[in-house]
Design a protein around this motif. Structure first.
Motif, PDB file in Angstrom:
ATOM      1  N   PHE A 155       0.824  -1.201   0.000  1.00 61.28           N
ATOM      2  CA  PHE A 155       0.000   0.000   0.000  1.00 61.28           C
ATOM      3  C   PHE A 155       0.861   1.255   0.000  1.00 61.28           C
ATOM      4  N   ALA A 156       2.015   1.216   0.669  1.00 60.22           N
ATOM      5  CA  ALA A 156       2.920   2.367   0.654  1.00 60.22           C
ATOM      6  C   ALA A 156       3.370   2.671  -0.771  1.00 60.22           C
ATOM      7  N   ASP A 157       3.696   1.633  -1.547  1.00 60.10           N
ATOM      8  CA  ASP A 157       4.070   1.835  -2.949  1.00 60.10           C
ATOM      9  C   ASP A 157       2.898   2.375  -3.762  1.00 60.10           C
ATOM     10  N   TYR A 158       1.725   1.821  -3.526  1.00 60.09           N
ATOM     11  CA  TYR A 158       0.527   2.238  -4.266  1.00 60.09           C
ATOM     12  C   TYR A 158       0.239   3.722  -4.010  1.00 60.09           C
ATOM     13  N   THR A 186       0.651  11.425   4.150  1.00 60.80           N
ATOM     14  CA  THR A 186       0.267  11.007   5.500  1.00 60.80           C
ATOM     15  C   THR A 186      -0.083   9.521   5.525  1.00 60.80           C
ATOM     16  N   ALA A 187      -0.760   9.054   4.481  1.00 60.15           N
ATOM     17  CA  ALA A 187      -1.090   7.630   4.397  1.00 60.15           C
ATOM     18  C   ALA A 187       0.175   6.775   4.360  1.00 60.15           C
ATOM     19  N   ILE A 188       1.183   7.231   3.617  1.00 61.56           N
ATOM     20  CA  ILE A 188       2.452   6.491   3.560  1.00 61.56           C
ATOM     21  C   ILE A 188       3.084   6.421   4.949  1.00 61.56           C
ATOM     22  N   LEU A 189       3.066   7.523   5.681  1.00 57.00           N
ATOM     23  CA  LEU A 189       3.623   7.527   7.039  1.00 57.00           C
ATOM     24  C   LEU A 189       2.869   6.559   7.943  1.00 57.00           C
ATOM     25  N   LEU A 190       1.546   6.509   7.801  1.00 56.05           N
ATOM     26  CA  LEU A 190       0.728   5.672   8.683  1.00 56.05           C
ATOM     27  C   LEU A 190       0.826   4.186   8.346  1.00 56.05           C
ATOM     28  N   HIS A 212       3.604   2.803   8.361  1.00 56.19           N
ATOM     29  CA  HIS A 212       4.749   2.425   9.196  1.00 56.19           C
ATOM     30  C   HIS A 212       5.723   1.531   8.431  1.00 56.19           C
ATOM     31  N   SER A 213       5.719   1.674   7.103  1.00 61.74           N
ATOM     32  CA  SER A 213       6.642   0.912   6.262  1.00 61.74           C
ATOM     33  C   SER A 213       7.951   1.675   6.139  1.00 61.74           C
ATOM     34  N   ARG A 214       9.034   1.088   6.644  1.00 64.09           N
ATOM     35  CA  ARG A 214      10.329   1.759   6.602  1.00 64.09           C
ATOM     36  C   ARG A 214      10.836   1.899   5.178  1.00 64.09           C
ATOM     37  N   ALA A 215      10.924   0.771   4.475  1.00 66.26           N
ATOM     38  CA  ALA A 215      11.400   0.807   3.091  1.00 66.26           C
ATOM     39  C   ALA A 215      10.432   1.560   2.196  1.00 66.26           C
ATOM     40  N   GLY A 216       9.127   1.464   2.502  1.00 71.79           N
ATOM     41  CA  GLY A 216       8.141   2.177   1.703  1.00 71.79           C
ATOM     42  C   GLY A 216       8.327   3.683   1.784  1.00 71.79           C
ATOM     43  N   LEU A 217       8.605   4.204   2.978  1.00 73.38           N
ATOM     44  CA  LEU A 217       8.824   5.641   3.140  1.00 73.38           C
ATOM     45  C   LEU A 217      10.091   6.085   2.430  1.00 73.38           C
ATOM     46  N   VAL A 218      11.182   5.335   2.613  1.00 76.53           N
ATOM     47  CA  VAL A 218      12.444   5.695   1.959  1.00 76.53           C
ATOM     48  C   VAL A 218      12.288   5.672   0.443  1.00 76.53           C
ATOM     49  N   ALA A 219      11.632   4.625  -0.086  1.00 73.43           N
ATOM     50  CA  ALA A 219      11.431   4.525  -1.528  1.00 73.43           C
ATOM     51  C   ALA A 219      10.549   5.654  -2.042  1.00 73.43           C
TER      52      ALA A 219
END
Length: 289
Positions: A27-30, A84-88, A90-97
């Motif tokens: 979901f972080a990537d999406y 904000t959704a990406i932060l929530l 809680h994906s570490r690699a997702g946020l960095v990417a």
């Protein structure tokens, strides 16, 4: 919220935002792909490149709020919601990417469009807003960052074992989707019982496809990327569409080193749609100004 999908109780990823995805990283990537698309619309609406000449900080700030905030306030709001959704998640690699992909997008999209002063102002505002949203999102992400050393040990053990399985069948692979069935045979006791993915799409595809097929597969993706690079260097496409392609590829390409988000159909289809639309736009000559 974090505990329901609409009015249904969630039984997966409790405590993390993942929408209808069973995995927060996907979901972080999406959401990050959506963020890049929204940022592209903001840049496109901002108007023409900034005129040359000496400009004050006050003038730069006024123009920034007039052309970026004033023309695109609803898109700015959408970008804030997506980040904000990406932060929530809680994906570490997702946020960095996501940060890396957005950074590549901005570097490409703003090339030749803005002065150093505008770039500094925009970066400062972005960092300030991102920092505030990170603080407001709570301690979930910071708690996961403290667990990074332990998670890294497990991941690198999985990578090492996957390399060993690749060496056993380097040419023809083991068949798509076979990793989950094969890994238990080599799993050491210190690794958790259920490992369905290699947490590295490059290694997993090399194992399942075989090295020749995997190389051909990724060569095709690089060929698509070369369309955006050529358009960016030759300035043959209307901005910022080449930047969208490069940002999306950078985002998913980096995250694929640590997770398997692009193996989810929703992420893969969205990525393909963005790349196809961006490549089509790169075939259209830039309008003369």
């Amino acid at each position: 919220g974090l505990r329901t999908v609409l009015w249904y109780e969630r039984t997966f990823e409790t405590g993390n935002l993942s929408a209808t995805f069973p995995n927060r990283n996907a979901f972080a990537d999406y959401a990050a792909l959506g963020l890049i698309a929204v940022l592209a619309l903001i840049v496109d609406r901002a108007g023409r490149p900034e005129p040359a000449g000496r400009r004050t900080w006050l003038w730069t700030a006024a123009m920034f709020f007039k052309y970026v905030i004033g023309r695109s306030w609803i898109l700015v709001y959408a970008a804030l919601v997506l980040f904000t959704a990406i932060l929530l998640t809680h994906s570490r690699a997702g946020l960095v990417a996501a940060l890396f992909g957005c950074g590549v997008f901005f570097c490409c999209a703003l090339r030749g469009r803005s002065s150093l002063r505008s770039a500094v102002l925009g970066t400062a505002i972005t960092v300030a807003v991102a920092g505030f949203l990170g603080w407001a999102a709570g301690d979930g992400l910071s708690d996961r960052l403290t667990k990074l050393p332990d998670a890294s040990v497990e991941r690198f053990t999985i990578y090492e074992l996957t390399f060993g399985m690749i060496a056993e069948r380097p040419l023809f692979g083991t068949g798509l989707g076979s990793f989950a069935d094969l890994f238990p045979a080599v799993r050491p006791p210190e690794i958790r019982a259920r490992i369905d993915y290699a947490h590295n799409s490059y290694l997993e595809n090399a194992l399942e496809m075989g090295l020749p097929a995997a190389i051909a597969f990724y060569a095709g993706i690089l060929l698509v990327g070369s369309i955006f690079v050529r358009a960016q260097l030759r300035r043959t496409a209307p901005q910022p569409w080449a930047a969208v392609g490069l940002g999306a590829l950078s985002l998913t390409g980096l995250h694929a080193f640590f997770d398997y988000s692009a193996q989810f159909p929703a992420v893969a289809i969205t990525l393909a749609a963005l790349l196809g639309a961006a490549a089509a736009r790169c075939a259209v000559p830039a309008p003369s100004r």
